[in-house]
Each structure stands twice: as C-alpha cells, then as structure tokens.
Design a protein around this motif. Sequence first.
Motif, PDB file in Angstrom:
ATOM      1  N   UNK A 158     -35.279  16.051  83.556  1.00 41.83           N
ATOM      2  CA  UNK A 158     -35.891  15.595  84.803  1.00 41.83           C
ATOM      3  C   UNK A 158     -36.275  16.720  85.761  1.00 41.83           C
ATOM      4  N   UNK A 159     -35.641  17.879  85.611  1.00 37.35           N
ATOM      5  CA  UNK A 159     -36.023  18.989  86.485  1.00 37.35           C
ATOM      6  C   UNK A 159     -37.327  19.624  86.012  1.00 37.35           C
ATOM      7  N   UNK A 160     -37.716  19.279  84.784  1.00 46.38           N
ATOM      8  CA  UNK A 160     -38.978  19.836  84.269  1.00 46.38           C
ATOM      9  C   UNK A 160     -40.112  18.821  84.359  1.00 46.38           C
ATOM     10  N   UNK A 161     -39.789  17.563  84.122  1.00 48.19           N
ATOM     11  CA  UNK A 161     -40.840  16.538  84.131  1.00 48.19           C
ATOM     12  C   UNK A 161     -40.545  15.562  85.268  1.00 48.19           C
ATOM     13  N   UNK A 162     -41.182  15.772  86.377  1.00 49.06           N
ATOM     14  CA  UNK A 162     -41.043  14.853  87.513  1.00 49.06           C
ATOM     15  C   UNK A 162     -42.347  14.856  88.309  1.00 49.06           C
ATOM     16  N   UNK A 163     -42.352  14.179  89.415  1.00 53.39           N
ATOM     17  CA  UNK A 163     -43.613  13.970  90.139  1.00 53.39           C
ATOM     18  C   UNK A 163     -44.332  15.286  90.475  1.00 53.39           C
ATOM     19  N   UNK A 164     -43.548  16.337  90.729  1.00 51.91           N
ATOM     20  CA  UNK A 164     -44.184  17.600  91.094  1.00 51.91           C
ATOM     21  C   UNK A 164     -44.888  18.230  89.910  1.00 51.91           C
ATOM     22  N   UNK A 165     -44.210  18.238  88.755  1.00 49.95           N
ATOM     23  CA  UNK A 165     -44.845  18.869  87.598  1.00 49.95           C
ATOM     24  C   UNK A 165     -45.972  17.981  87.055  1.00 49.95           C
ATOM     25  N   UNK A 166     -45.903  16.686  87.367  1.00 47.71           N
ATOM     26  CA  UNK A 166     -46.932  15.772  86.845  1.00 47.71           C
ATOM     27  C   UNK A 166     -48.071  15.561  87.858  1.00 47.71           C
ATOM     28  N   UNK A 167     -48.405  16.602  88.570  1.00 48.88           N
ATOM     29  CA  UNK A 167     -49.545  16.576  89.506  1.00 48.88           C
ATOM     30  C   UNK A 167     -49.444  15.426  90.508  1.00 48.88           C
ATOM     31  N   UNK A 168     -48.232  15.223  91.002  1.00 50.47           N
ATOM     32  CA  UNK A 168     -48.011  14.071  91.873  1.00 50.47           C
ATOM     33  C   UNK A 168     -48.164  14.355  93.352  1.00 50.47           C
ATOM     34  N   UNK A 169     -48.109  13.288  94.110  1.00 47.33           N
ATOM     35  CA  UNK A 169     -48.160  13.393  95.554  1.00 47.33           C
ATOM     36  C   UNK A 169     -47.806  12.042  96.147  1.00 47.33           C
ATOM     37  N   UNK A 170     -47.752  11.952  97.463  1.00 48.86           N
ATOM     38  CA  UNK A 170     -47.480  10.649  98.052  1.00 48.86           C
ATOM     39  C   UNK A 170     -48.110  10.522  99.424  1.00 48.86           C
ATOM     40  N   UNK A 171     -48.265   9.290  99.850  1.00 50.77           N
ATOM     41  CA  UNK A 171     -48.695   8.995 101.210  1.00 50.77           C
ATOM     42  C   UNK A 171     -47.610   8.113 101.800  1.00 50.77           C
ATOM     43  N   UNK A 172     -47.426   8.202 103.096  1.00 46.71           N
ATOM     44  CA  UNK A 172     -46.306   7.473 103.680  1.00 46.71           C
ATOM     45  C   UNK A 172     -46.719   6.879 105.014  1.00 46.71           C
ATOM     46  N   UNK A 173     -46.163   5.756 105.345  1.00 43.22           N
ATOM     47  CA  UNK A 173     -46.404   5.177 106.661  1.00 43.22           C
ATOM     48  C   UNK A 173     -45.167   4.379 107.065  1.00 43.22           C
ATOM     49  N   UNK A 174     -44.984   4.204 108.354  1.00 48.58           N
ATOM     50  CA  UNK A 174     -43.854   3.397 108.831  1.00 48.58           C
ATOM     51  C   UNK A 174     -44.421   2.255 109.673  1.00 48.58           C
ATOM     52  N   UNK A 175     -44.112   1.039 109.272  1.00 54.06           N
ATOM     53  CA  UNK A 175     -44.596  -0.124 110.015  1.00 54.06           C
ATOM     54  C   UNK A 175     -43.397  -0.989 110.375  1.00 54.06           C
ATOM     55  N   UNK A 176     -43.228  -1.202 111.652  1.00 58.12           N
ATOM     56  CA  UNK A 176     -42.111  -2.037 112.122  1.00 58.12           C
ATOM     57  C   UNK A 176     -40.756  -1.619 111.547  1.00 58.12           C
ATOM     58  N   UNK A 177     -40.520  -0.347 111.580  1.00 56.39           N
ATOM     59  CA  UNK A 177     -39.207   0.146 111.157  1.00 56.39           C
ATOM     60  C   UNK A 177     -39.008   0.198 109.650  1.00 56.39           C
ATOM     61  N   UNK A 178     -40.055  -0.138 108.899  1.00 56.11           N
ATOM     62  CA  UNK A 178     -39.946  -0.047 107.442  1.00 56.11           C
ATOM     63  C   UNK A 178     -40.855   1.090 106.970  1.00 56.11           C
ATOM     64  N   UNK A 179     -40.250   1.980 106.193  1.00 53.89           N
ATOM     65  CA  UNK A 179     -41.059   3.087 105.685  1.00 53.89           C
ATOM     66  C   UNK A 179     -41.620   2.698 104.317  1.00 53.89           C
ATOM     67  N   UNK A 180     -42.917   2.942 104.134  1.00 50.86           N
ATOM     68  CA  UNK A 180     -43.548   2.664 102.846  1.00 50.86           C
ATOM     69  C   UNK A 180     -44.047   3.975 102.264  1.00 50.86           C
ATOM     70  N   UNK A 181     -43.761   4.157 101.003  1.00 51.92           N
ATOM     71  CA  UNK A 181     -44.295   5.350 100.347  1.00 51.92           C
ATOM     72  C   UNK A 181     -45.099   4.932  99.121  1.00 51.92           C
ATOM     73  N   UNK A 182     -46.320   5.436  99.095  1.00 49.18           N
ATOM     74  CA  UNK A 182     -47.183   5.220  97.931  1.00 49.18           C
ATOM     75  C   UNK A 182     -47.165   6.519  97.129  1.00 49.18           C
ATOM     76  N   UNK A 183     -46.614   6.467  95.925  1.00 42.96           N
ATOM     77  CA  UNK A 183     -46.598   7.692  95.105  1.00 42.96           C
ATOM     78  C   UNK A 183     -47.682   7.621  94.035  1.00 42.96           C
ATOM     79  N   UNK A 184     -48.134   8.797  93.631  1.00 42.90           N
ATOM     80  CA  UNK A 184     -49.151   8.874  92.575  1.00 42.90           C
ATOM     81  C   UNK A 184     -48.862  10.094  91.722  1.00 42.90           C
ATOM     82  N   UNK A 185     -49.038   9.961  90.431  1.00 41.20           N
ATOM     83  CA  UNK A 185     -48.905  11.127  89.548  1.00 41.20           C
ATOM     84  C   UNK A 185     -49.668  10.838  88.256  1.00 41.20           C
ATOM     85  N   UNK A 186     -49.674  11.816  87.346  1.00 45.53           N
ATOM     86  CA  UNK A 186     -50.339  11.585  86.059  1.00 45.53           C
ATOM     87  C   UNK A 186     -49.738  10.332  85.405  1.00 45.53           C
ATOM     88  N   UNK A 187     -50.532   9.713  84.579  1.00 43.73           N
ATOM     89  CA  UNK A 187     -50.134   8.449  83.948  1.00 43.73           C
ATOM     90  C   UNK A 187     -48.810   8.582  83.185  1.00 43.73           C
TER      91      UNK A 187
END
Lengths: 175, 397
Positions: free
Chosen positions: B171-200
């Motif tokens: 897992x230290x070799x194959x994870x979101x960072x090595x798989x060209x990943x990233x995320x977007x985040x927002x907080x609505x009404x005290x709830x944090x939402x994270x949308x993650x994306x990486x290679x398939x």
Amino acid sequence: MDIDELIELVQLHGKSIYGFCYKLTGTKEETDDLYQETFLKAVELRHKMDGERNPKAFLIAIAVRLHKNHRRKHAWRQRIAPTVVLDEAAANKPASISKEATPEEAVLSLELRTMIQDAAHHLDDKLKLPLYMFYTADMTVEEIASALRIPQGTVKSRLYKARQTMRSILEVDSP
Amino acid sequence: MKDMDFEHLLRKSLASEAEPEDELNQMLIDQIKERRQLKTRYRKRLSVGLLAIVFLLVLSVSAYAAVQHFSAKQVAEHLSDQLLAEAFESKNAVQINQSKTSGDYHFTLHGLVSGAGLSEFKFSSEEIYPDRTYAVVSITRQDGKPMPPTTDPEYGKDSFFISPLIKGQKPWQVNILSMNGGYSETVIDGIMYRLIACDDVEIFADQGVYLAISSGSSFYSNDAFVYDENTGEIQAREDYPGASLLFDLPFDVTKADHEKAEAYLKSLAAPTSAEEDSAEAGEDEWVNWMDNIRAKIRDGETIGETIAESVKEVTYDDSGKNLIYTYGERRATMSFEGMFEDGQIGFTDRGISFSGDGKTYEALIFHRDEHGIVTGRIIILDDQYFPSEAEPAKEKR
C-alpha cells in the motif's frame, strides 16, 4: 524501504559505495560530498528501493547519476566564469594505495598499479563506469546493466573494450 | 600477459581502499534521520498545495442548506462537475452508502464510478491512462460538532488520507498518490465531502480493492495500516490513535482486466518517471557532446575556425600550479597539473571550456609545443559541433 533499513545500508555498503565514489571523483573532499549526497538521494527514492533487490546496485546507480550531474554543472559553470579545471588527472594518485601492502600485493609494484589506475582513469566514461562498477564495486554484469540501464551485452562489450584498451596502454607503457 | 594474470592485476589495482571515516558515517546517519522529519514537513506543504486547488473548486459551491447527506451525484454537482454527476447516476456507477466509525469521526462511502472521460476536469495522466475511478466519501464528527467550513482556519488541520488500495500490492507503493490521484473537498452544513479520483482500479476487481481512510495525514502511513506480505491483505491497525478503517469496494469482478492490471503495475514500478528519463537523456547527450569534441581534439581534427589573435602564450600564477590565459576581456585560470601528459606535444583534450549564445559556440583549448610553451586559443565551433539546443538552453542564465 524505511529509514532504519537505509541506515543499515550505510553500515553494510558504506565502504563499497565510498570506494566507488573515490574512484569517480579522485579527491577526499568530493568523495565525502558524493557519498553523502548518494545516501540522501536514496532517502528521497527509498520507496523505489527494495532491500531484497540489490540496494547496493541502486546506490551505485544514484552515485553515477549524481556524478554526471556534477560534471555537467561544472562544465557550464566554467563556461560562465572559467575557474580551475576539474583535475581529473590528479585523481587516483598513489595516495589511495595502502602503504601496508600484503606480501601478495607487494608483488604488484606500486608503479604498475599506478599505471593501471591512471589508464583506467583516462578511459572514456562509457568504458570507465562499467570497469569501476565491476572491479571496484564488485558488481555483476547484470547489476551493472540494470544500474546503467543498458543491455547486458553492451556491458560485456564495454568491459571487454575497457580491458583491451588498458592492456594496450600497459603494453606500450610498460618498462 | 596471461588473461588470468591481467584480470588479477586489474582487480587488485582497481580495488579502492578509501573508506568513509566514522565521523562522516555518523554525520550521514544523523542527516538521514533529519531528512525523515524534513520529509514530513515537506509533504505537509504539498498537501497545502492540494488544498489550494480544493479552495478554487469550493468557491463555486453555493451554500444553501442541506438537511441530510448529499449523494455522490449531488456532491459532484456542488463541485461543478456536471459530467461526473451524471456518471454517478449511470448504470456503471455503484451506490454504496455504507458507514463506519473510527477515531473521532464517522465516515460514509456514498458511491463510486469508473470509466474514461467521466469528468469535466481533465487530469494530465488521462492521456496515458484515460480510465479513472471516482468515489465520494463524507466525514462527520462523532461528538456532533460540525466539521470546520473551508473558510475556517481550523479547516484541514486534521487531514485525511482516503485512497483505494489493492489487495496483494504494497500500500505504500500503490495508493492514490502513485496512481495519479487527487481530490476535491467541500464542507456543507458541518459535513465534509471528499471526491477522490485516480487511475482506474476497477481492473483489479478480481484481486480485491479497498478504500482506505486514515486521519492525521494526507498520506499513506504504516502506522495506520498493516500489510500482510503473505496473504496480500491490508488491515487497519487497531492501535492507531487516529481514525483508520477500510471499506471493501464492491466492483463487478467481470470488469477485472488482469493483463491491463499487470501492465499498469509494471509501469508504476518502473525505476524512473518519463521526466527523469528525459533528464537523463539530456545529461547523456551533453556528456556525449563533450566527449565527442574531446575525441576530435585528441585525434587532431579541426572543430572550427581559430581566432588568430586569440592565440596567446599562457602565464602562470605565483604557485606555479595554475596557468592563466587572457584574451581581450576574457581571462581563464586553470590547474596546469594533469593538463598534459608527460612529454605530450600538441593540443590537449583537457581543460577545455566552452561558451555560446545559442548562435555561436566557442571553445578555449590549449596547446604545448616541443619547447614546453603552452598557448591557449579560442576556436569558433563549426555548426556540426554545436551542442543540441535542449540541454544548453536549459542551463543558460
């Protein structure tokens, strides 16, 4: 590979890596620098290192690359503000030879050894690097190929050519 | 000389007896330990960089009230990714809505979807790996307090690592960072939402794919998870002081692609990135160019036109070890030692310095005559001996 494993490598392969760096640079000061930089670069690249897949070859490959970088930067520094030239020929003077030679080593005259070291040092990088990797760092052809990212056949032919060149120099220069 | 003797001679002569001093090794070990700490700080700065991107996306989020958790589709809409919002509603999407509690937080995995061209925001790696996996996770606090809004300085202080992990892959070799990943985040009404994306990661469906979440860092930590080398299983560490948990991602195993997965892993394990390779190629090119020029000089070949007035006898400094060449405003001081072999007459391939402005290139080279008089001269290189544009241009200052 984690930091603690890397520290173990300093103890385990430090001498070998240092000896190789010395061959590349020729001065203690530059060797100390290259040796340290090699391990510190390995810290950055440690996620690519596998303790069971020849970390020594990996470290040697880093040292070679850093050394090439240094030379390149040096060449351009010289272009911008010419200073003292990298004194390659001063490297490998008898200073690197132990004064307490064993009886076996004593058979090889200091002069002959110096001649060989000088001849090796003046080889083109393409021949010199495999030569030092093979004889100084005790790497196999397979390890050299992987470190220099060239086919094994190329390593063999470069080693052969290096030996031939050295031999011809010695035959001409031998007293 | 016999081959065996020569081989022995080489091995004995080329063995290096230089050794690092104990103090040097100790200093190096201390530095390595320091780097461990520095690296952590560096990574934190990196994560701030990521968050800056998140802020940009968050700006477009309207702040109207929501009484309950949003769906993956709604989160994508809030993050202005209409295309992805539609993808989360498509038949390829998987609605999960599973919740788990760990540390001080409550996590919900809403849904995931994989495929090519699903998002309006293109990622640079999509040219190479067009298929990507997207997932939406929400985070709330167990004590009922709201998650700090993105405008609050407290936002991001407790960071999270949320990433797919593959069973059987370190897992230290194959994870979101090595798989060209990233995320977007927002907080609505005290709830944090994270949308993650990486290679398939759907291609690994037959092996088993986890979605790992841990708090305390944006990066994978061995303190939070344990990897069993024998079984390939990954587990959350119970003794981890923060949050640490895993969801099993319920992919359709028929969508696994073993061959593609193998090829992908191989590309991740490649020793260098394309960028490094090209840098390496540049270095080699430069070294080759220098070697070529030196070889020409060694062989007595002409590499260009000599500026006649530049042929000057060199002088020596007080130490007698350095020679000084002066021509016009140009002055070069070089170590004389090793510049010529004993008894060498003619041009030397050592101590050459180059200069150039991209249109013309000059080389300063040295010559010794039979009386031992050393002269320097400047040669304007012929076009054919110009270095390749890429490398010198990069170094030009």
